[in-house]
Design a protein around this motif. Structure first.
Motif, PDB file in Angstrom:
ATOM      1  N   UNK A   1      16.132 -48.712  13.092  1.00  0.00           N
ATOM      2  CA  UNK A   1      15.730 -49.012  14.551  1.00  0.00           C
ATOM      3  C   UNK A   1      15.499 -50.658  15.002  1.00  0.00           C
ATOM      4  N   UNK A   2      14.908 -51.250  14.014  1.00  0.00           N
ATOM      5  CA  UNK A   2      14.775 -52.855  14.414  1.00  0.00           C
ATOM      6  C   UNK A   2      16.066 -53.484  14.264  1.00  0.00           C
ATOM      7  N   UNK A   3      16.886 -53.371  13.413  1.00  0.00           N
ATOM      8  CA  UNK A   3      18.288 -54.114  13.447  1.00  0.00           C
ATOM      9  C   UNK A   3      19.065 -53.694  14.383  1.00  0.00           C
ATOM     10  N   UNK A   4      19.018 -52.288  14.903  1.00  0.00           N
ATOM     11  CA  UNK A   4      19.989 -52.219  16.103  1.00  0.00           C
ATOM     12  C   UNK A   4      19.376 -52.722  17.333  1.00  0.00           C
TER      13      UNK A   4
ATOM     14  N   UNK B   1      20.143 -57.388  21.728  1.00  0.00           N
ATOM     15  CA  UNK B   1      19.878 -58.698  22.606  1.00  0.00           C
ATOM     16  C   UNK B   1      20.706 -59.711  22.590  1.00  0.00           C
ATOM     17  N   UNK B   2      21.258 -60.059  23.677  1.00  0.00           N
ATOM     18  CA  UNK B   2      22.095 -61.053  23.783  1.00  0.00           C
ATOM     19  C   UNK B   2      21.924 -62.549  23.134  1.00  0.00           C
ATOM     20  N   UNK B   3      22.904 -63.135  22.340  1.00  0.00           N
ATOM     21  CA  UNK B   3      22.725 -64.124  21.749  1.00  0.00           C
ATOM     22  C   UNK B   3      21.887 -64.000  20.302  1.00  0.00           C
ATOM     23  N   UNK B   4      21.696 -62.824  19.943  1.00  0.00           N
ATOM     24  CA  UNK B   4      20.903 -62.696  18.642  1.00  0.00           C
ATOM     25  C   UNK B   4      21.782 -61.611  17.945  1.00  0.00           C
ATOM     26  N   UNK B   5      21.916 -61.898  16.672  1.00  0.00           N
ATOM     27  CA  UNK B   5      22.558 -61.360  15.637  1.00  0.00           C
ATOM     28  C   UNK B   5      21.989 -60.903  14.429  1.00  0.00           C
ATOM     29  N   UNK B   6      21.914 -59.681  13.970  1.00  0.00           N
ATOM     30  CA  UNK B   6      21.034 -59.392  12.425  1.00  0.00           C
ATOM     31  C   UNK B   6      21.874 -58.729  11.635  1.00  0.00           C
TER      32      UNK B   6
ATOM     33  N   UNK C   1      22.049 -68.874  18.659  1.00  0.00           N
ATOM     34  CA  UNK C   1      22.854 -68.687  19.968  1.00  0.00           C
ATOM     35  C   UNK C   1      21.801 -68.802  20.999  1.00  0.00           C
ATOM     36  N   UNK C   2      20.595 -68.941  20.840  1.00  0.00           N
ATOM     37  CA  UNK C   2      19.520 -69.365  22.027  1.00  0.00           C
ATOM     38  C   UNK C   2      19.100 -70.890  22.199  1.00  0.00           C
ATOM     39  N   UNK C   3      19.892 -71.460  21.099  1.00  0.00           N
ATOM     40  CA  UNK C   3      19.169 -72.935  21.169  1.00  0.00           C
ATOM     41  C   UNK C   3      19.926 -73.699  22.159  1.00  0.00           C
ATOM     42  N   UNK C   4      19.211 -74.710  22.870  1.00  0.00           N
ATOM     43  CA  UNK C   4      19.673 -75.294  23.856  1.00  0.00           C
ATOM     44  C   UNK C   4      19.273 -74.594  25.311  1.00  0.00           C
TER      45      UNK C   4
ATOM     46  N   UNK D   1      14.860 -66.237  12.225  1.00  0.00           N
ATOM     47  CA  UNK D   1      13.445 -65.964  12.393  1.00  0.00           C
ATOM     48  C   UNK D   1      13.361 -64.635  11.434  1.00  0.00           C
ATOM     49  N   UNK D   2      12.231 -64.674  10.981  1.00  0.00           N
ATOM     50  CA  UNK D   2      11.756 -63.298  10.143  1.00  0.00           C
ATOM     51  C   UNK D   2      10.834 -62.498  10.838  1.00  0.00           C
ATOM     52  N   UNK D   3      11.189 -61.035  10.862  1.00  0.00           N
ATOM     53  CA  UNK D   3      10.213 -60.045  11.644  1.00  0.00           C
ATOM     54  C   UNK D   3      10.015 -59.152  10.187  1.00  0.00           C
ATOM     55  N   UNK D   4       8.784 -58.799  10.031  1.00  0.00           N
ATOM     56  CA  UNK D   4       8.256 -57.914   9.053  1.00  0.00           C
ATOM     57  C   UNK D   4       8.225 -56.604   9.589  1.00  0.00           C
TER      58      UNK D   4
END
Ligand code: PMP
Ligand code: GLU
Length: 395
Positions: free
Chosen positions: A301-304, A309-314, A329-332, A369-372
């Motif tokens: 669920x979390x990975x999909x 989310x635009x500019x985020x890839x996991x 992708x969010x930097x700036x 970033x890390x999400x548990x």
């Protein structure tokens, strides 16, 4: 006043973030905590009962420093059954959590002038434990395009005359990478050629997905076994973080040195927790599978959701209970304050969305970033929704 050692050390960033999230919660803020890596399941009843029985039986005194024979035998059996590894009692030491096992190893093996290779992204305590023991961590970067797997050439390129050991962590915190047998064989070949030691942190062994198989590098042959310290414990597999039960298997001279060190620091691990640990290792194991299946469901669920989310890839983790998405992708982008780093984003998400997670720079990778996902599905849904909305405000 303080020693150089104390001045050079920073607190564990994962525990610091957890403390911060809990403090916000206590002050009434509705925080979703993806910060700490700790199963949200309760310790199984049969394990608790074993501890209660130990107290009732008066098993409340000092024990042998390295752990009671009954527990060492249960650990020996675990290694035989799960990893195809044979150890004797003098090759096993029980410590106060795997973190303490790793610390005892650092004390027994590293010293001034030694270099210890740590592939990044790494678990937060590895470099600091090396520094605390007057040695130098040598960070070897791994790449998302290789699913963060250490390549033998990259390892070899950083080996010098001073290299003492390499710390491997499979399944990995924070990337979720699980090394396959072939990759481990190639690393073992380099380790043996250069006569290094491997510290193999296998604490997430039971949490593998998508058909990934956990392989202990020590099981690849008698030569590599002689050069490996296998670290494992019950915090993750049996939801026993607070009990502080970790153990190490390895060459008897090193285990003896670790036992001497432990005798001068903590003495034995908690007697009651040792009895509970025997039950955890030898009692019914269905709990471990139930927990693993639930983590698997949350992982998918979390990975999909993160990838949507635009500019985020996991990348899809195959072990442990962390997602480690790339957020560069969010930097700036700006919302009030600009976001230039993983810490900027983590702070923004904490303040704007009340979502706690750990910036990748704590693990040596500022792009992530890390999400548990060791938290309820309900929290995951709420947290992901908040992240999506907050990220949408960055322009
Ligand atoms: N190794 C890794 C990779 C971890 O994530 C943790 C987290 N707790 C530990 C070791 C230490 O676990 P514990 O001390 O709770 O056994
Ligand atoms: N290992 C867990 C984590 O990475 C627990 C915190 C810690 O021991 O640092 O979140």
């Amino acid at each position: 006043m303080l020693s150089e050692r104390a001045k050079n050390i920073k607190p564990s960033p994962t525990l610091a973030m957890d403390a911060k999230a809990k403090a916000m919660k206590a002050s009434g803020v509705d925080v979703v905590n993806f910060g700490v890596g700790e199963p949200d399941f309760d310790t199984p009843e049969n394990i608790k009962e074993a501890a209660i029985k130990a107290i009732r039986d008066g098993f409340t005194k000092y024990t042998p420093v390295g752990g009671i024979d009954g527990l060492k035998d249960a650990i020996i059996e675990k290694f035989r059954k799960d990893n195809g590894l044979e150890y004797a009692r003098e090759e096993i030491i029980v410590s106060c959590g795997a973190k303490h096992s790793l610390y005892n190893i650092a004390q027994a093996l590293y010293g001034p002038g030694d270099e210890v290779i740590i592939p990044s992204p790494y678990w937060v305590s590895y470099p600091d434990q090396v520094i605390l023991n007057d040695a130098r961590p040598v960070i070897v970067k791994t790449y998302e395009s290789d699913v963060f797997m250490l390549k033998p050439e990259a390892l070899e390129a950083r080996i010098t005359k001073k290299t003492k050991a390499i710390i491997l962590n499979s399944p990995s915190n924070p990337t979720g990478l699980t090394y396959d047998r072939k990759a481990l064989e190639r690393i073992a070949e380099v380790v043996l050629r250069h006569k290094l030691y491997v510290i193999s942190d296998e604490i997430y062994e039971k949490l593998v997905y998508d058909g990934a198989e956990h392989v202990s590098i020590a099981s690849l042959g008698s030569e590599i076994k002689k050069r490996t310290l296998v670290v494992n414990g019950l915090s993750k597999s049996h939801a026993m973080t607070g009990w502080r039960m970790g153990f190490t298997a390895g060459p008897k001279e090193i285990i003896k040195a670790m036992t001497n060190i432990q005798s001068q620091s903590t003495s034995n691990p908690n007697s009651i927790a040792q009895k509970a640990a025997i039950e955890a290792l030898t009692g019914p194991q269905d709990f471990v599978q139930t927990m693993r299946s639930e983590f698997d469901r949350r992982r998918r669920f979390l990975v999909s959701e993160l990838n949507a989310i635009p500019d985020v890839s996991c990348i899809t983790p195959t072990g442990a209970f962390y997602a480690f998405p790339n957020i560069s992708g969010l930097f700036g982008k700006v919302n009030g304050k600009p976001v230039f780093s993983s810490s900027d984003l983590a702070l923004f998400l904490l303040e704007d969305a009340n979502v706690a997670l750990v910036p990748g720079d704590a693990f040596g990778d500022d792009n992530c970033i890390r999400l548990s996902y060791a938290t309820s599905m309900e929290n995951l849904k709420k947290g992901v929704e908040r992240i999506r909305n907050a990220v949408g405000k960055l322009k």
